[in-house]
Scaffold this motif. Sequence first.
Motif, PDB file in Angstrom:
ATOM      1  N   LEU A 184      43.747 -64.826   8.769  1.00 19.56           N
ATOM      2  CA  LEU A 184      43.770 -66.159   8.162  1.00 19.56           C
ATOM      3  C   LEU A 184      43.762 -66.079   6.636  1.00 19.56           C
ATOM      4  O   LEU A 184      44.487 -66.818   5.962  1.00 19.56           O
ATOM      5  N   ILE A 185      42.953 -65.191   6.105  1.00 18.78           N
ATOM      6  CA  ILE A 185      42.921 -64.996   4.651  1.00 18.78           C
ATOM      7  C   ILE A 185      44.286 -64.526   4.162  1.00 18.78           C
ATOM      8  O   ILE A 185      44.816 -65.022   3.157  1.00 18.78           O
ATOM      9  N   ALA A 186      44.877 -63.598   4.891  1.00 18.76           N
ATOM     10  CA  ALA A 186      46.196 -63.077   4.520  1.00 18.76           C
ATOM     11  C   ALA A 186      47.237 -64.193   4.522  1.00 18.76           C
ATOM     12  O   ALA A 186      48.076 -64.272   3.607  1.00 18.76           O
ATOM     13  N   LEU A 187      47.192 -65.056   5.511  1.00 17.29           N
ATOM     14  CA  LEU A 187      48.144 -66.171   5.569  1.00 17.29           C
ATOM     15  C   LEU A 187      47.957 -67.107   4.373  1.00 17.29           C
ATOM     16  O   LEU A 187      48.933 -67.605   3.811  1.00 17.29           O
ATOM     17  N   GLY A 188      46.707 -67.336   3.985  1.00 19.00           N
ATOM     18  CA  GLY A 188      46.449 -68.151   2.803  1.00 19.00           C
ATOM     19  C   GLY A 188      47.026 -67.525   1.545  1.00 19.00           C
ATOM     20  O   GLY A 188      47.691 -68.196   0.741  1.00 19.00           O
ATOM     21  N   TYR A 189      46.785 -66.249   1.359  1.00 23.77           N
ATOM     22  CA  TYR A 189      47.342 -65.551   0.195  1.00 23.77           C
ATOM     23  C   TYR A 189      48.869 -65.573   0.207  1.00 23.77           C
ATOM     24  O   TYR A 189      49.507 -65.790  -0.831  1.00 23.77           O
ATOM     25  N   LEU A 190      49.462 -65.341   1.380  1.00 24.43           N
ATOM     26  CA  LEU A 190      50.926 -65.379   1.464  1.00 24.43           C
ATOM     27  C   LEU A 190      51.455 -66.759   1.101  1.00 24.43           C
ATOM     28  O   LEU A 190      52.458 -66.877   0.388  1.00 24.43           O
ATOM     29  N   SER A 194      54.301 -62.004 -11.281  1.00 27.30           N
ATOM     30  CA  SER A 194      52.963 -61.413 -11.187  1.00 27.30           C
ATOM     31  C   SER A 194      52.102 -62.186 -10.194  1.00 27.30           C
ATOM     32  O   SER A 194      51.315 -61.594  -9.453  1.00 27.30           O
ATOM     33  N   GLY A 195      52.256 -63.504 -10.139  1.00 27.54           N
ATOM     34  CA  GLY A 195      51.534 -64.301  -9.147  1.00 27.54           C
ATOM     35  C   GLY A 195      51.969 -63.945  -7.740  1.00 27.54           C
ATOM     36  O   GLY A 195      51.137 -63.761  -6.843  1.00 27.54           O
ATOM     37  N   LEU A 196      53.255 -63.829  -7.538  1.00 27.41           N
ATOM     38  CA  LEU A 196      53.784 -63.449  -6.229  1.00 27.41           C
ATOM     39  C   LEU A 196      53.261 -62.082  -5.805  1.00 27.41           C
ATOM     40  O   LEU A 196      52.739 -61.916  -4.701  1.00 27.41           O
ATOM     41  N   VAL A 197      53.350 -61.095  -6.701  1.00 26.50           N
ATOM     42  CA  VAL A 197      52.890 -59.742  -6.381  1.00 26.50           C
ATOM     43  C   VAL A 197      51.392 -59.735  -6.089  1.00 26.50           C
ATOM     44  O   VAL A 197      50.942 -59.130  -5.110  1.00 26.50           O
ATOM     45  N   PHE A 198      50.614 -60.415  -6.909  1.00 26.84           N
ATOM     46  CA  PHE A 198      49.169 -60.433  -6.712  1.00 26.84           C
ATOM     47  C   PHE A 198      48.799 -61.020  -5.363  1.00 26.84           C
ATOM     48  O   PHE A 198      48.062 -60.423  -4.589  1.00 26.84           O
ATOM     49  N   PHE A 199      49.311 -62.193  -5.052  1.00 25.73           N
ATOM     50  CA  PHE A 199      48.912 -62.855  -3.811  1.00 25.73           C
ATOM     51  C   PHE A 199      49.463 -62.153  -2.573  1.00 25.73           C
ATOM     52  O   PHE A 199      48.803 -62.091  -1.541  1.00 25.73           O
ATOM     53  N   VAL A 200      50.666 -61.600  -2.664  1.00 21.59           N
ATOM     54  CA  VAL A 200      51.198 -60.847  -1.524  1.00 21.59           C
ATOM     55  C   VAL A 200      50.398 -59.558  -1.335  1.00 21.59           C
ATOM     56  O   VAL A 200      50.102 -59.165  -0.203  1.00 21.59           O
ATOM     57  N   ALA A 201      50.005 -58.908  -2.429  1.00 20.84           N
ATOM     58  CA  ALA A 201      49.171 -57.703  -2.303  1.00 20.84           C
ATOM     59  C   ALA A 201      47.811 -58.048  -1.697  1.00 20.84           C
ATOM     60  O   ALA A 201      47.274 -57.284  -0.887  1.00 20.84           O
ATOM     61  N   CYS A 202      47.248 -59.192  -2.063  1.00 19.45           N
ATOM     62  CA  CYS A 202      45.992 -59.632  -1.446  1.00 19.45           C
ATOM     63  C   CYS A 202      46.193 -59.827   0.053  1.00 19.45           C
ATOM     64  O   CYS A 202      45.353 -59.420   0.861  1.00 19.45           O
ATOM     65  N   ALA A 203      47.300 -60.439   0.423  1.00 18.56           N
ATOM     66  CA  ALA A 203      47.601 -60.638   1.844  1.00 18.56           C
ATOM     67  C   ALA A 203      47.732 -59.299   2.552  1.00 18.56           C
ATOM     68  O   ALA A 203      47.215 -59.111   3.661  1.00 18.56           O
ATOM     69  N   MET A 204      48.409 -58.353   1.920  1.00 18.51           N
ATOM     70  CA  MET A 204      48.572 -57.022   2.519  1.00 18.51           C
ATOM     71  C   MET A 204      47.215 -56.366   2.744  1.00 18.51           C
ATOM     72  O   MET A 204      46.990 -55.719   3.770  1.00 18.51           O
ATOM     73  N   THR A 205      46.320 -56.524   1.800  1.00 19.40           N
ATOM     74  CA  THR A 205      44.981 -55.960   1.937  1.00 19.40           C
ATOM     75  C   THR A 205      44.293 -56.510   3.179  1.00 19.40           C
ATOM     76  O   THR A 205      43.730 -55.763   3.974  1.00 19.40           O
ATOM     77  N   HIS A 206      44.345 -57.805   3.344  1.00 18.05           N
ATOM     78  CA  HIS A 206      43.648 -58.410   4.474  1.00 18.05           C
ATOM     79  C   HIS A 206      44.343 -58.133   5.800  1.00 18.05           C
ATOM     80  O   HIS A 206      43.687 -58.014   6.831  1.00 18.05           O
ATOM     81  N   LEU A 207      45.659 -57.994   5.774  1.00 18.53           N
ATOM     82  CA  LEU A 207      46.348 -57.570   7.000  1.00 18.53           C
ATOM     83  C   LEU A 207      45.949 -56.141   7.350  1.00 18.53           C
ATOM     84  O   LEU A 207      45.752 -55.807   8.523  1.00 18.53           O
ATOM     85  N   GLU A 208      45.821 -55.305   6.338  1.00 15.06           N
ATOM     86  CA  GLU A 208      45.377 -53.935   6.594  1.00 15.06           C
ATOM     87  C   GLU A 208      43.944 -53.908   7.110  1.00 15.06           C
ATOM     88  O   GLU A 208      43.611 -53.150   8.030  1.00 15.06           O
ATOM     89  N   LEU A 209      43.087 -54.703   6.517  1.00 17.51           N
ATOM     90  CA  LEU A 209      41.713 -54.785   7.010  1.00 17.51           C
ATOM     91  C   LEU A 209      41.702 -55.205   8.481  1.00 17.51           C
ATOM     92  O   LEU A 209      41.005 -54.613   9.300  1.00 17.51           O
TER      93      LEU A 209
END
Length: 134
Positions: free
Chosen positions: A13-19, A44-59
């Motif tokens: 859910l967090i990842a979907l929010g970031y995406l 930079s906003g796109l990269v940051f939020f997509v990277a945050c989403a990737m982190t939570h998908l990995e978690l």
Amino acid sequence: MVEQVWAVVANVLIALGYLGIGIWIAPQFDAAAPTWGLRATRASGLVFFVACAMTHLELAYHIAVDGFAVTWWSTGHFLIIHTIQALAAPAFLILAVRYLSLRIFNRTHYEHLLNRRLAQLRADLEREADRVGR
């Protein structure tokens, strides 16, 4: 087991929010900037939020597969994703402050004020038209 399932669901859910922020919100930022500044801010906003989403998908993935083992925190891909996040976050913040028109307002209140001002302008125009027409 319940905690593990919840941790997976929460991270997805967090990842979907970031995406959502990265894909739909960040590209719409209103910026009063030179073209390169606007593009850099949005990117930079796109990269940051997509990277945050990737982190939570990995978690979510590691929790689902490995449980709550902590060895995956030091995997190469986990570190790469966090490195990207660590670089994109300050870039986004610096560029956003420098180039974006950051205004936070209540949309309903703003629309009310705008409608009131439009009504005043219409009334002024009608009075001026009546004055000139005489």
